[in-house]
Design an enzyme around this catalytic site. Structure first.
Site, PDB file in Angstrom:
ATOM      1  N   THR A  46      31.687  42.182  20.849  1.00 49.13           N
ATOM      2  CA  THR A  46      30.896  40.910  22.202  1.00 49.13           C
ATOM      3  C   THR A  46      31.631  40.765  23.275  1.00 49.13           C
ATOM      4  OG1 THR A  46      29.744  39.834  20.673  1.00 49.13           O
ATOM      5  CG2 THR A  46      30.188  38.738  22.264  1.00 49.13           C
ATOM      6  N   THR A  47      33.199  40.605  22.780  1.00 52.21           N
ATOM      7  CA  THR A  47      34.587  39.985  24.144  1.00 52.21           C
ATOM      8  C   THR A  47      34.846  41.542  24.799  1.00 52.21           C
ATOM      9  OG1 THR A  47      35.748  38.506  21.739  1.00 52.21           O
ATOM     10  CG2 THR A  47      36.315  39.343  23.558  1.00 52.21           C
TER      11      THR A  47
ATOM     12  N   TYR B 156      28.858  40.211  10.802  1.00 49.02           N
ATOM     13  CA  TYR B 156      29.098  38.679  11.834  1.00 49.02           C
ATOM     14  C   TYR B 156      28.281  38.277  12.127  1.00 49.02           C
ATOM     15  CZ  TYR B 156      31.021  37.968  17.140  1.00 49.02           C
ATOM     16  OH  TYR B 156      31.633  36.814  18.032  1.00 49.02           O
TER      17      TYR B 156
ATOM     18  N   ARG C 102      25.121  32.514  19.798  1.00 46.57           N
ATOM     19  CA  ARG C 102      24.522  34.048  20.205  1.00 46.57           C
ATOM     20  C   ARG C 102      23.587  34.509  19.914  1.00 46.57           C
ATOM     21  NH1 ARG C 102      28.302  36.235  24.561  1.00 46.57           N
ATOM     22  NH2 ARG C 102      29.848  35.582  24.582  1.00 46.57           N
TER      23      ARG C 102
ATOM     24  N   LYS D 291      32.429  38.340   9.747  1.00 49.10           N
ATOM     25  CA  LYS D 291      33.407  37.300  10.770  1.00 49.10           C
ATOM     26  C   LYS D 291      32.122  36.012  10.924  1.00 49.10           C
ATOM     27  CE  LYS D 291      34.774  37.040  15.838  1.00 49.10           C
ATOM     28  NZ  LYS D 291      34.626  38.432  16.929  1.00 49.10           N
TER      29      LYS D 291
ATOM     30  N   ILE E 262      39.344  36.742  13.627  1.00 52.39           N
ATOM     31  CA  ILE E 262      38.943  37.860  14.816  1.00 52.39           C
ATOM     32  C   ILE E 262      39.043  36.972  16.051  1.00 52.39           C
ATOM     33  CG2 ILE E 262      37.825  39.244  15.721  1.00 52.39           C
ATOM     34  CD1 ILE E 262      37.021  39.603  12.638  1.00 52.39           C
TER      35      ILE E 262
END
Length: 287
Positions: free
Chosen positions: A47-48, A136, A141, A164, A205
């Site tokens: 996502t980052t 994740y 989100r 995560k 993370i």
């Protein structure tokens, strides 16, 4: 089992003035994160890394480029998750061909599968790769949340090795308490990393490790060496930075911060937009 380490950076994707991937800056950023900020592993196209606006072709180019450039200095984890199981299956197969060390799979977003649907989604992807997989779970989100029970079911699949978690501490503690010995939990939230480790998380993370990776690494090392007071002091010092980096939609603030500190990674792709004047001033005040 591959050891991804305790501090993993969810890497931004550098863009040039035309909004294309800037390969020279991608190389420089990898060097900076590994050598200066001491990242143990890098997540590419998470996502980052603005995965929603990267094409599959761009993602595969990034995976192959990162593997070649890092040259074994750290592990490369490919973000291949989506809300389309067949799409993630195909992208995961192709990512493995690029030589990545692991896979990060976000929970399917928007179409809101139930727990059985979530289980089968991850099960299907795990079946087509020999690579270790990190789940994740980020309900803010994705709307859906992997339950403790579903996570524990998935942890029995041999190549699903970690999660995560951007979930409450009680969920992290429950997973740690009941998961197989090989299964690791990472905090997915910088501000909660130390509390998460206090209830059994293996590491973090991180997004803030772009800016304060050395300090985050020191906090983690101090905690696991039993110097909890020192780890707590570092956490308190870092907390304002953790907060300001998420006042804008990620990765808007961290990209701005990198640009301001001499690492020209460019802007974000629409629908994200750069920080406004007040946001930019606040970010600068913490640098």
């Amino acid at each position: 089992m591959i050891n991804f380490g305790r501090v993993i950076t969810a890497m931004v994707t550098p863009f040039n003035d035309q909004g294309k991937i800037d390969w020279d800056q991608t190389a420089s950023l990898i060097d900076y994160l590994v050598e200066e900020q001491q990242s143990d592993s890098l997540v590419v196209s998470g996502t980052t890394g603005e995965s929603p606006t990267l094409t599959d072709e761009e993602k595969l180019e990034l995976f192959a480029f990162a593997v070649k450039h890092v040259a074994g200095r750290c592990k490369i984890i490919a973000g291949t998750g989506s809300n389309d199981t067949a799409h993630s299956v195909n992208l995961t197969r192709e990512a493995e061909k690029c030589g990545v060390d692991g896979i990060l799979l976000v929970a399917p977003y928007y179409n809101k599968p139930n727990q059985e649907g979530l289980f089968r989604h991850f099960e299907a992807i795990a079946a087509v790769t020999s690579l270790p997989i990190i789940l994740y779970n980020v309900p803010s989100r994705t709307v859906v949340s992997l339950s403790v029970e579903t996570t524990l079911r998935l942890a029995k699949i041999p190549n699903i090795v970690a999660t995560k978690e951007c979930a409450p501490l009680d969920q992290i503690a429950a997973i740690v308490s009941q998961a197989p010995e090989h299964f690791r939990v990472y905090s997915g939230d910088d501000a909660s990393a130390l509390p998460a480790m206090a209830v059994g998380a293996y590491g973090v993370i991180s997004v803030a490790s772009h800016i304060a990776g050395r300090s985050i690494k020191e906090m983690v090392v101090q905690f696991f060496n039993g110097r909890v007071d020192e780890a707590s002091r570092l956490h308190r010092e870092l907390l304002p930075l953790f907060k300001v980096l998420f006042e804008c939609p990620n990765p808007v603030a961290v990209k701005y911060a990198l640009n301001e500190t001499g690492h020209p990674v460019g802007s974000v792709r629409l629908p994200l937009v750069p920080p406004n004047e007040q946001e930019a001033l606040r970010i600068r005040s913490f640098l």
